[in-house]
Write a protein that holds these residues in place. Structure first.
Motif, short mmCIF file in Angstrom:
data_model
loop_
_atom_site.label_atom_id
_atom_site.label_comp_id
_atom_site.label_asym_id
_atom_site.label_seq_id
_atom_site.Cartn_x
_atom_site.Cartn_y
_atom_site.Cartn_z
N HIS A 1 34.33 -1.99 -19.98
CA HIS A 1 35.43 -1.51 -19.16
C HIS A 1 36.80 -1.74 -19.78
O HIS A 1 37.77 -1.09 -19.41
CB HIS A 1 35.40 -2.17 -17.78
CG HIS A 1 34.28 -1.67 -16.91
ND1 HIS A 1 34.27 -0.41 -16.39
CD2 HIS A 1 33.13 -2.26 -16.52
CE1 HIS A 1 33.16 -0.24 -15.68
NE2 HIS A 1 32.45 -1.35 -15.76
N TYR B 1 45.16 -13.33 -9.86
CA TYR B 1 46.19 -13.61 -10.84
C TYR B 1 47.06 -12.39 -11.08
O TYR B 1 46.56 -11.28 -11.19
CB TYR B 1 45.48 -14.04 -12.13
CG TYR B 1 46.29 -14.09 -13.39
CD1 TYR B 1 47.25 -15.08 -13.58
CD2 TYR B 1 46.05 -13.19 -14.43
CE1 TYR B 1 47.97 -15.15 -14.77
CE2 TYR B 1 46.76 -13.25 -15.62
CZ TYR B 1 47.72 -14.23 -15.77
OH TYR B 1 48.42 -14.30 -16.96
N ARG C 1 46.12 -4.44 -6.64
CA ARG C 1 44.93 -4.91 -7.34
C ARG C 1 44.68 -6.39 -7.01
O ARG C 1 43.55 -6.82 -6.80
CB ARG C 1 45.12 -4.73 -8.85
CG ARG C 1 43.93 -5.16 -9.70
CD ARG C 1 44.28 -5.16 -11.17
NE ARG C 1 45.42 -6.05 -11.41
CZ ARG C 1 46.23 -5.96 -12.46
NH1 ARG C 1 46.06 -5.00 -13.35
NH2 ARG C 1 47.23 -6.79 -12.61
N LEU D 1 39.59 -2.59 -10.19
CA LEU D 1 39.07 -3.11 -11.46
C LEU D 1 38.13 -4.31 -11.27
O LEU D 1 37.07 -4.39 -11.89
CB LEU D 1 40.24 -3.52 -12.37
CG LEU D 1 39.83 -4.14 -13.71
CD1 LEU D 1 39.15 -3.11 -14.58
CD2 LEU D 1 41.03 -4.74 -14.44
N GLY D 2 38.53 -5.24 -10.39
CA GLY D 2 37.73 -6.45 -10.21
C GLY D 2 36.29 -6.14 -9.83
O GLY D 2 35.35 -6.66 -10.43
N GLU E 1 41.42 -8.16 -4.54
CA GLU E 1 40.52 -9.26 -4.85
C GLU E 1 40.26 -10.14 -3.63
O GLU E 1 39.27 -10.84 -3.57
CB GLU E 1 41.09 -10.11 -6.00
CG GLU E 1 41.08 -9.41 -7.35
CD GLU E 1 39.67 -9.11 -7.82
OE1 GLU E 1 39.26 -7.94 -7.69
OE2 GLU E 1 38.98 -10.02 -8.30
N ARG F 1 34.67 -3.35 -10.27
CA ARG F 1 33.97 -2.69 -11.37
C ARG F 1 33.54 -3.69 -12.43
O ARG F 1 32.45 -3.60 -12.99
CB ARG F 1 34.86 -1.61 -11.98
CG ARG F 1 35.01 -0.40 -11.05
CD ARG F 1 35.61 0.78 -11.76
NE ARG F 1 37.01 0.55 -12.10
CZ ARG F 1 37.55 0.78 -13.29
NH1 ARG F 1 36.80 1.26 -14.25
NH2 ARG F 1 38.82 0.55 -13.50
N LEU F 2 34.40 -4.68 -12.69
CA LEU F 2 34.07 -5.68 -13.71
C LEU F 2 32.92 -6.58 -13.27
O LEU F 2 32.18 -7.11 -14.09
CB LEU F 2 35.29 -6.54 -14.04
CG LEU F 2 36.34 -5.89 -14.94
CD1 LEU F 2 37.53 -6.81 -15.11
CD2 LEU F 2 35.77 -5.54 -16.30
N ARG F 3 32.79 -6.77 -11.98
CA ARG F 3 31.69 -7.61 -11.48
C ARG F 3 30.45 -6.79 -11.16
O ARG F 3 29.46 -7.32 -10.69
CB ARG F 3 32.14 -8.37 -10.22
CG ARG F 3 33.14 -9.48 -10.49
CD ARG F 3 33.46 -10.26 -9.22
NE ARG F 3 34.13 -9.43 -8.23
CZ ARG F 3 35.44 -9.25 -8.16
NH1 ARG F 3 36.22 -9.84 -9.02
NH2 ARG F 3 35.97 -8.48 -7.23
N ALA G 1 30.63 -6.54 -19.22
CA ALA G 1 31.51 -5.68 -18.43
C ALA G 1 32.88 -5.58 -19.10
O ALA G 1 33.49 -4.51 -19.14
CB ALA G 1 31.66 -6.21 -17.01
N MET H 1 38.76 -12.43 -12.74
CA MET H 1 37.93 -11.58 -11.88
C MET H 1 36.45 -11.86 -12.07
O MET H 1 35.60 -11.10 -11.58
CB MET H 1 38.24 -10.11 -12.17
CG MET H 1 39.63 -9.70 -11.73
SD MET H 1 40.05 -8.03 -12.29
CE MET H 1 41.43 -7.65 -11.21
N GLN H 2 36.13 -12.90 -12.82
CA GLN H 2 34.73 -13.28 -13.07
C GLN H 2 33.91 -12.14 -13.69
O GLN H 2 32.78 -11.88 -13.29
CB GLN H 2 34.02 -13.76 -11.79
CG GLN H 2 34.31 -15.20 -11.43
CD GLN H 2 35.57 -15.30 -10.64
OE1 GLN H 2 35.75 -14.55 -9.68
NE2 GLN H 2 36.46 -16.19 -11.02
N ALA H 3 34.50 -11.49 -14.69
CA ALA H 3 33.78 -10.41 -15.35
C ALA H 3 32.81 -10.98 -16.38
O ALA H 3 33.12 -11.98 -17.02
CB ALA H 3 34.76 -9.48 -16.03
#
Lengths: 244, 242
Positions: A161, B78, B143, B97-98, B147, B100-102, A157, A151-153
């Motif tokens: 998270h 994935y 999820r 989630l994706g 993406e 939020r993570l970015r 992050a 997810m390219q975190a």
């Protein structure tokens, strides 16, 4: 049910205690019976309360500072390889030192008052908090990290998270352990040099052969520690429970 | 719809001195499901992880390229056998989630549409622990769809489910991932026969392309040609292992 079993265990312990006193016939300045200790406790309740308050303040401040320090250290260690290389060996080494030996030094540096005891409590709980939280941070299930990667975190992050929430149950168990250790730290500090607190009271009573008062103070400390443990347990139930 | 590219993986992989898989060329056709079928330890998951840019523990010599020349690993979604749902986060939070993570603002309308499409609307605010295995995989699929990537990598995502739930999930995923370049790694010949628009059997010695059934995927569970293909694939797997 829980209360009942705790009550049963207490009665059982008191019975054994009284049994030993009755069977051996030891003089009361060697081993006072539970009834005498209870009486002494009641007679001295205000003195004991005063000293308990002093120790409680030391413990609570020490617990709070130690937890914050431990959490910050664990985050730094988890975040940076350099920190791991530089700090981790030192952390382990400080654990190899007898904390008792440091107590006189702390009194020398910080004086007879509150802060040398706070420092002692911090020293004693810092390691369990740091190492349990750090362990949790390093044991993030690899699948989560894989997912975050696709997810390219950013590492930051991922830390906030995923790794921190996943490590909260470990932090909770460290804090529960620390709740039991912190009072021991404060009392060691009081033994080495103080004019108030339960540790001081124990030492004073012991020196004057007031073994019953010594027992009363010690049991008060025990009850206080258990209460603190229960409070911390309750307070951390959410972070430990929700994250499982 | 996003334009999905062809993907080509060519190369070999080794762990230390031991060969994991010999030089091979695997092409995933644009917008199609490719099923990579093989026994344990032949390196099929390694191939998937190489495409995703994840740690494999193996040394890969070769290259992974997309037909449009753009980077591959930034365009994959994935999904693994473990649903990888965060137990402390709600269904809705897991789906986004994706974003939020970015540090992006998630598209909440899209989230709600996907959750509804997965028949999870009543479970939005629940924690994964309160859901069944099938529901959890549906959240994971939502999820993955959230993406919105042209390439989707599925690593045995349905293998831990019971037979009925697995068939349901296969239908749902086939429909939801239409138009994307999908790689499904599986050890189940039945799954490959139902879903593969192209089927490749992998063994230590290399890969063997197989003829998929003619019916459009997802094929009926009792479609005769699909069952025949399933049998043929199983026979091939056993021969390769022997």
């Amino acid at each position: 049910m829980k209360l009942l079993s705790a009550l049963a265990a207490s009665v059982f312990a008191l019975a054994i205690w009284q049994g030993i006193v009755s069977l051996t016939g030891l003089p009361k300045f060697i081993l006072p019976g539970p009834a005498l200790v209870a009486e002494t406790w009641w007679q001295n309740r205000w003195v004991i309360a005063e000293h308990t308050w002093v120790t409680a303040v030391e413990v609570v401040i020490g617990f709070a500072c130690g937890t914050v320090l431990g959490v910050v250290t664990a985050l730094q260690l988890a975040n940076s390889r350099v920190a791991r290389v530089l700090i981790q060996p030192m952390l382990v080494f400080t654990q190899a030192l007898p904390v008792f030996a440091l107590a006189p030094l702390l009194t020398l540096w910080l004086g007879y008052g509150l802060w040398s005891k706070v420092a002692m409590a911090v020293l004693i709980i810092y390691f369990p908090i740091t190492s349990s939280f750090f362990d949790g941070l390093m044991r993030t299930p690899s699948g989560y990290l894989d997912l975050a990667r696709t997810m390219q975190a950013s590492p930051r992050a991922v830390l906030w998270h995923i790794r921190v929430p996943a490590a909260l149950p470990s932090l909770a168990s460290g804090m529960r352990l620390a709740a039991v250790y912190a009072p021991i730290g404060a009392v060691i500090g009081e033994w080495v040099g103080s004019s108030q607190g339960l540790g001081y009271l124990m030492l004073l009573a012991n020196g004057r052969a007031k073994t019953d008062l010594m027992f009363a103070a010690m049991l008060t400390l025990g009850v206080f520690s258990i209460l603190l443990h229960l409070i911390v347990r309750r307070a951390t139930a959410r972070i430990a429970g929700e994250t499982r | 719809m996003i334009l999905a590219p062809d993907l080509t993986i060519s190369g070999s992989a080794a762990i230390g001195d031991a060969t994991l898989f010999a030089p091979l060329i695997l092409t995933l056709s644009a917008g199609q499901w490719t099923c990579l079928l093989g026994g344990s330890g032949v390196g099929k998951t390694t191939i998937l992880r190489l495409i995703a840019g994840l740690e494999t523990g193996a040394e890969f010599t070769g290259q992974i390229t997309a037909s449009d020349g753009q980077s591959v690993r930034e365009r994959v979604a994935y999904m693994a056998q473990d649903d990888l749902l965060l137990p402390w986060a709600s269904v809705a939070q897991n789906v986004t989630l994706g974003a939020r993570l970015r540090g992006e603002k998630p598209d909440l309308d899209r989230r709600d549409r996907l959750i509804e499409g997965m028949r999870l609307l009543d479970h939005m605010d629940k924690k994964p622990g309160e859901l069944s295995g099938g529901q959890r995989q549906r959240v994971a699929l939502a999820r993955t769809l959230m993406e919105n990537r042209p390439i989707v990598l599925l690593d045995e995502p349905f293998s831990a489910l019971d037979a009925r739930t697995r068939a349901d999930m296969q239908d749902l995923a086939a429909e939801a991932l239409q138009g994307r370049t999908v790689l499904l790694v599986t050890h189940d010949p039945g799954e490959a026969a139902r879903l593969g628009q192209s089927i490749v059997v992998m063994a230590q010695t290399g890969i063997t392309p197989c003829q998929p059934p003619h019916a459009p995927a997802p094929r009926k569970v009792d479609d005769l040609e699909t069952l025949e293909t399933q049998g043929a694939l199983l026979r091939l797997l056993r021969e390769e292992a022997a």
